[in-house]
Design a protein around this motif. Structure first.
Motif, short mmCIF file in Angstrom:
data_model
loop_
_atom_site.label_atom_id
_atom_site.label_comp_id
_atom_site.label_asym_id
_atom_site.label_seq_id
_atom_site.Cartn_x
_atom_site.Cartn_y
_atom_site.Cartn_z
N ARG A 1 -24.68 8.44 -6.01
CA ARG A 1 -23.47 7.76 -6.46
C ARG A 1 -22.27 8.20 -5.62
O ARG A 1 -22.06 9.39 -5.40
N PRO A 2 -21.47 7.25 -5.19
CA PRO A 2 -20.28 7.62 -4.43
C PRO A 2 -19.16 8.09 -5.34
O PRO A 2 -19.17 7.88 -6.56
N VAL A 3 -18.17 8.73 -4.74
CA VAL A 3 -16.89 8.94 -5.39
C VAL A 3 -16.02 7.75 -4.98
O VAL A 3 -15.72 7.57 -3.80
N VAL A 4 -15.67 6.92 -5.94
CA VAL A 4 -14.87 5.73 -5.63
C VAL A 4 -13.40 6.12 -5.55
O VAL A 4 -12.85 6.78 -6.43
N VAL A 5 -12.77 5.71 -4.45
CA VAL A 5 -11.34 5.91 -4.24
C VAL A 5 -10.69 4.54 -4.27
O VAL A 5 -11.09 3.64 -3.50
N VAL A 6 -9.72 4.34 -5.13
CA VAL A 6 -9.05 3.05 -5.26
C VAL A 6 -7.80 3.07 -4.37
O VAL A 6 -6.86 3.83 -4.62
N GLY A 7 -7.81 2.26 -3.33
CA GLY A 7 -6.66 2.15 -2.45
C GLY A 7 -6.86 2.81 -1.10
O GLY A 7 -7.22 3.98 -1.02
N ALA A 8 -6.64 2.05 -0.02
CA ALA A 8 -6.77 2.56 1.35
C ALA A 8 -5.41 2.80 1.98
O ALA A 8 -5.15 2.42 3.12
N GLY A 9 -4.53 3.43 1.20
CA GLY A 9 -3.25 3.85 1.74
C GLY A 9 -3.35 5.26 2.29
O GLY A 9 -4.45 5.81 2.45
N PRO A 10 -2.21 5.90 2.57
CA PRO A 10 -2.26 7.25 3.17
C PRO A 10 -3.02 8.26 2.33
O PRO A 10 -3.80 9.04 2.88
N THR B 1 7.83 15.25 16.37
CA THR B 1 9.25 15.25 16.05
C THR B 1 9.82 13.86 15.82
O THR B 1 10.98 13.71 15.43
N ALA B 2 9.02 12.82 16.07
CA ALA B 2 9.50 11.44 15.93
C ALA B 2 9.34 10.97 14.49
O ALA B 2 8.50 11.46 13.74
N TYR B 3 10.15 9.98 14.12
CA TYR B 3 10.12 9.39 12.79
C TYR B 3 9.45 8.01 12.87
O TYR B 3 10.01 7.09 13.47
N PRO B 4 8.28 7.83 12.29
CA PRO B 4 7.62 6.53 12.38
C PRO B 4 8.19 5.52 11.38
O PRO B 4 8.72 5.87 10.33
N THR B 5 8.06 4.26 11.71
CA THR B 5 8.26 3.20 10.72
C THR B 5 6.97 3.06 9.92
O THR B 5 5.92 3.60 10.29
N GLY B 6 7.03 2.28 8.84
CA GLY B 6 5.82 2.02 8.10
C GLY B 6 4.76 1.37 8.96
O GLY B 6 3.58 1.71 8.91
N ALA B 7 5.19 0.40 9.81
CA ALA B 7 4.24 -0.29 10.69
C ALA B 7 3.61 0.68 11.68
O ALA B 7 2.40 0.58 11.97
N GLU B 8 4.39 1.61 12.19
CA GLU B 8 3.85 2.59 13.13
C GLU B 8 2.90 3.55 12.43
O GLU B 8 1.90 3.99 13.02
N TRP B 9 3.21 3.89 11.20
CA TRP B 9 2.31 4.75 10.43
C TRP B 9 0.94 4.10 10.29
O TRP B 9 -0.10 4.73 10.43
N VAL B 10 0.96 2.80 10.00
CA VAL B 10 -0.30 2.07 9.88
C VAL B 10 -1.02 2.00 11.22
O VAL B 10 -2.21 2.32 11.33
N GLU B 11 -0.30 1.61 12.28
CA GLU B 11 -0.93 1.37 13.57
C GLU B 11 -1.50 2.64 14.19
O GLU B 11 -2.61 2.64 14.74
N HIS B 12 -0.75 3.73 14.11
CA HIS B 12 -1.13 4.93 14.85
C HIS B 12 -1.84 5.99 14.01
O HIS B 12 -2.31 6.98 14.57
N TRP B 13 -1.90 5.78 12.71
CA TRP B 13 -2.57 6.77 11.87
C TRP B 13 -3.55 6.14 10.88
O TRP B 13 -4.74 6.41 10.90
N LEU B 14 -3.08 5.26 10.03
CA LEU B 14 -3.94 4.74 8.96
C LEU B 14 -5.07 3.88 9.50
O LEU B 14 -6.22 4.01 9.07
N ARG B 15 -4.76 3.00 10.45
CA ARG B 15 -5.82 2.14 10.97
C ARG B 15 -6.87 2.92 11.76
O ARG B 15 -8.08 2.73 11.53
N PRO B 16 -6.48 3.83 12.67
CA PRO B 16 -7.51 4.62 13.35
C PRO B 16 -8.34 5.44 12.37
O PRO B 16 -9.56 5.57 12.55
N LEU B 17 -7.70 6.00 11.34
CA LEU B 17 -8.44 6.80 10.37
C LEU B 17 -9.42 5.92 9.59
O LEU B 17 -10.59 6.28 9.40
N ALA B 18 -8.97 4.75 9.17
CA ALA B 18 -9.85 3.84 8.44
C ALA B 18 -11.00 3.37 9.31
O ALA B 18 -12.15 3.27 8.85
N ASP B 19 -10.73 3.10 10.60
CA ASP B 19 -11.81 2.70 11.50
C ASP B 19 -12.84 3.81 11.64
O ASP B 19 -14.05 3.55 11.75
N THR B 20 -12.38 5.04 11.67
CA THR B 20 -13.29 6.17 11.76
C THR B 20 -14.18 6.27 10.51
O THR B 20 -15.36 6.61 10.60
#
Length: 483
Positions: free
Chosen positions: A27-36, A102-121
């Motif tokens: 049985r998996p551990v179900v996680v609801v939501g693919a946010g950060p 040291t840079a401040y990401p936008t929400g879109a940059e957070w998705v593009e450079h962190w969340l999407r690569p992590l989800a693809d992995t």
């Protein structure tokens, strides 16, 4: 399409799948939501040898964050990357390059450079177009005690293709956030009278003034900004910037409280300098007359102006009336959607709707910035064992959250589920003293935030919905710090 055609299995087969205990190890551990926080939870579970399955209602990772992608976090990259998730990502994707700390990401940059690569992995451990509509114990509704704890969880899912299914799980982590459920305008927590009828003129969250169509809606017009947090600062600062290009652009800033020394945050003393700069820019808008405060104004109704236009007039509980405004931006906070958890036993504080052990640590009636301590599985537990609300949702209606806090939460919960109780109770996070006030940021490039008195460009916090802080806007919504 008929109900029969939509079903993924026959009713009998679905019932069998839901009640058959099966092999607990499968049985998996179900996680609801693919946010950060949801994706970080999956990484921590994998690191502990557990099998995560992330269910996301949207069509990609960070769906709620994408809703406020134009907003810049007031947290640096160093504060919004989970170290265990980074370890997983770099091991499986050698081509990934860590952004400048040291840079401040936008929400879109957070998705593009962190969340999407992590989800693809994570690959097929993340399923999109999968909306969780219910969680229960197999064969046990809310009222049944008998042998309850021995039963697996059943997670009911509605797919984007219209089909339905049930997934048997050993544990459930709800990281679905709160950005999809913004609080209404009414000071009593209910929609103000006339609020629904004025829906065409009310926006919840931070509008994207980079969009020409959106920009035209506010240029040269008067907007009521309702709220007193960093998301409100963001809107006030953005409208003040627009006023330089479009004369006549004004804000009526509606606050339930008065103006005081702490209204605009920590300023230059804020240990998150970009957030301090944001408050100073909002103050500058008030001092310049671009934003006119209406203090102690608790909205009871929203009426049409009755002057031959379609303008609105917010009306306070004491009978005071705002000047007519062309539109309303509501940045009044967020609240959790608990509807799909109606068949599991939650232990929630009656005011905040946060876990009872966590609520005293985050109660805004008691705590100011910097007084919330890191916490984990013990404070997040419920009467229903192996069920946890994590991330922004764990804070209920409390207006503060940090992405770093969420990463610490899932580290602890994963350790607990793996049987490492000592690690689950160990504190591995140190927060900035003023690092608990959430908020959303500006969509322009952040300039130097040292010496913010010059009103230079500022960034703000961000995560799940309205942005969250160190860790986005209201929807996830930008009023918090990192989802």
């Amino acid at each position: 399409m008929s109900t029969a055609a939509r079903a993924v299995t026959t009713p009998a087969a679905a019932a069998t799948a839901a009640t058959d205990p099966g092999d607990p190890g499968d049985r998996p551990v179900v996680v609801v939501g693919a946010g950060p926080i949801g994706l970080a939870a999956a990484a921590h579970l994998l690191d502990r040898g557990l099998r995560p399955l992330v269910l996301e209602a949207g069509d990609g990772p960070g769906h709620a964050v994408s809703g406020w992608g134009h907003v810049r976090l007031f947290s640096r990259w160093a504060e919004v990357i989970d170290p265990v998730a980074e370890k997983l990502l770099t091991a499986r994707d050698p081509g990934w390059v860590r952004p400048d700390d040291t840079a401040y990401p936008t929400g879109a940059e957070w998705v593009e450079h962190w969340l999407r690569p992590l989800a693809d992995t994570l690959g097929d451990r993340v399923r999109y177009g999968s909306r969780v509509t219910g969680v229960a114990r197999a064969g046990r509704d809310l009222t049944v005690d008998a042998d309850r704890a021995a039963q697996p969880f059943v997670v009911q899912v509605e797919r984007a293709d219209g089909g339905e299914e049930r997934i048997t799980a050993r544990a459930v982590l709800d990281a679905s956030g709160t950005t999809g459920t913004p609080s209404p305008l009414g000071a009593n927590g209910l929609p103000a009278l006339g609020e629904r009828a004025a829906a065409d003129r009310v926006v919840y969250g931070i509008p994207d003034l980079r969009d020409p169509a959106v920009r035209a809606r506010y240029a040269g017009r008067t907007t009521a900004v309702v709220g007193s947090g960093a998301s409100a600062f963001t809107v006030l600062a953005a409208l003040a910037e627009l006023a330089r290009e479009a004369p006549g652009t004004r804000a009526v800033w509606i606050l339930r409280r008065g103006l005081g020394t702490d209204t605009f945050g920590g300023g230059e003393a804020d240990q998150l300098p970009a957030r301090g700069a944001l408050g100073l820019r909002a103050r500058a808008a008030v001092e310049a007359g671009t934003a006119t405060p209406l203090t102690g104004f608790r909205i009871a109704a929203v009426e049409r102006a009755g002057d031959g236009t379609d303008r609105l007039v917010p009306v306070a509980e004491d009978g005071r009336r705002s000047e007519p405004v062309d539109s309303v931006v509501a940045v009044t906070g967020l609240r959790p959607d608990l509807s799909f958890l109606s068949e599991v036993r939650l232990g929630l504080d009656e005011r905040l709707r946060a876990p009872v052990a966590l609520a005293p640590l985050i109660d805004p009636n008691v705590h100011s910035c910097g007084t919330v301590y890191p916490h984990g599985a013990e404070e997040l537990s419920h009467p229903e064992g192996d069920l946890y609300l994590v991330g922004m949702k764990s804070y209920g209606r409390a207006p503060t959250f940090l992405a770093m806090t969420g990463y610490e939460q899932v580290r602890s919960v994963a350790a607990e589920l793996a049987g490492d109780r000592e690690a689950a109770r160990r504190v591995e996070l140190v927060l900035p003293e003023t690092g608990v006030c959430g908020g959303s940021g500006l969509f322009d490039e952040p300039a130097a935030v040292e010496g913010t008195g010059d009103g230079g460009e500022a960034a703000a916090g961000g995560c799940c919905g309205a942005p969250v802080t160190v860790g986005g806007p209201g929807g996830g919504s930008p009023a918090r710090g990192g989802c």
